[in-house]
Design a protein around this motif. Structure first.
Motif: not given
Lengths: 155, 79
Positions: A20-22, A82-86, A118-128
């Motif tokens: 699941i992606l959040t 926000e998706v946990g990416a640096r 989408i960040h594949p590791d944190t599995r967080l996503g956002r439509q930007v």
């Protein structure tokens, strides 16, 4: 969380909860749905973003580079954060596809103005939504002459 | 709808302690440039863009598997 999810599109194949992606904000049009799953065969050009909480909702997506080989949007720092990416190299971008109903898929479009980040590791996503004028929500998938050829118009 | 007049450089505060502030930065004949300060959980969208993205997402959700498969074939040829 453990367990599996079923979706109309995957038939009897079950989806692992771990896939699941959040999307904490949901998606415009689907604000209430925060849990999504990316599905599709490994080598498919088109994949599906399946709604984990409504088996009737699925959005076709593709790699935006396939539509625009020069696609290199500037992603706002706060969206990456926000998706946990640096940095932008950590995220995957996907474009949502719209196809006309009942045929003529070459008349389809890809949303290059508002990619899914989408960040594949944190599995967080956002439509930007990008602030760049050069990208469009309804970007044709194929060049005009290619479309004309497919529709049997003038060469 | 609440209607207020603001001059260049003046602001509005929306919600008490909500951290949302809108400042008029520039006025032209047919536009105003606004500066918006808001907590990051509050998204700010141009209304027509939000409507278009919403519509595109909803339309995407009604794409059939068959049409997508046909497109897949097309894009493969292209690639």
């Amino acid at each position: 969380m453990s367990g599996t999810i079923r979706h109309r599109l995957t038939g009897s194949a079950e989806i692992e909860e771990s896939a699941i992606l959040t999307f904490p904000r949901g998606l415009p049009g689907f604000e209430a749905y925060r849990r999504w799953v990316l599905a599709g065969e490994e080598d498919s050009v088109i994949q599906w973003l399946l709604c984990a909480d409504d088996e009737h909702i699925a959005l076709p997506v593709t790699d935006p580079l396939l539509i625009d080989p020069g696609y290199s949007p500037h992603l706002p720092a706060e969206a990456l954060e926000e998706v946990g990416a640096r940095g932008p190299e950590e995220v995957i971008l996907l474009a949502v596809l719209v196809l006309p109903r009942g045929g003529r898929p070459w008349r389809g479009t890809a949303n290059l103005l508002a990619p899914l980040v989408i960040h594949p590791d944190t599995r967080l996503g956002r439509q930007v939504v990008l602030t760049e004028d050069r990208y469009r929500i309804l970007t044709p998938l194929l060049p005009e002459e290619e479309i004309a050829r497919l529709e049997g118009g003038n060469p | 709808m609440l209607v207020l007049t603001r001059r260049k450089g003046e602001s509005l505060v929306i919600g008490l302690g909500a951290g949302v502030e809108v400042t008029v930065l520039e006025c032209g004949q047919a536009f105003v440039r606004l500066g918006i300060q808001a907590p990051r959980e509050i998204e700010v969208w141009r209304k027509e863009i939000l409507a278009e993205v919403t519509e595109a997402n909803r339309a995407a959700a009604s794409v059939s598997r068959e049409d997508a498969a046909a497109l897949e074939t097309l894009l493969r040829k292209k690639g």
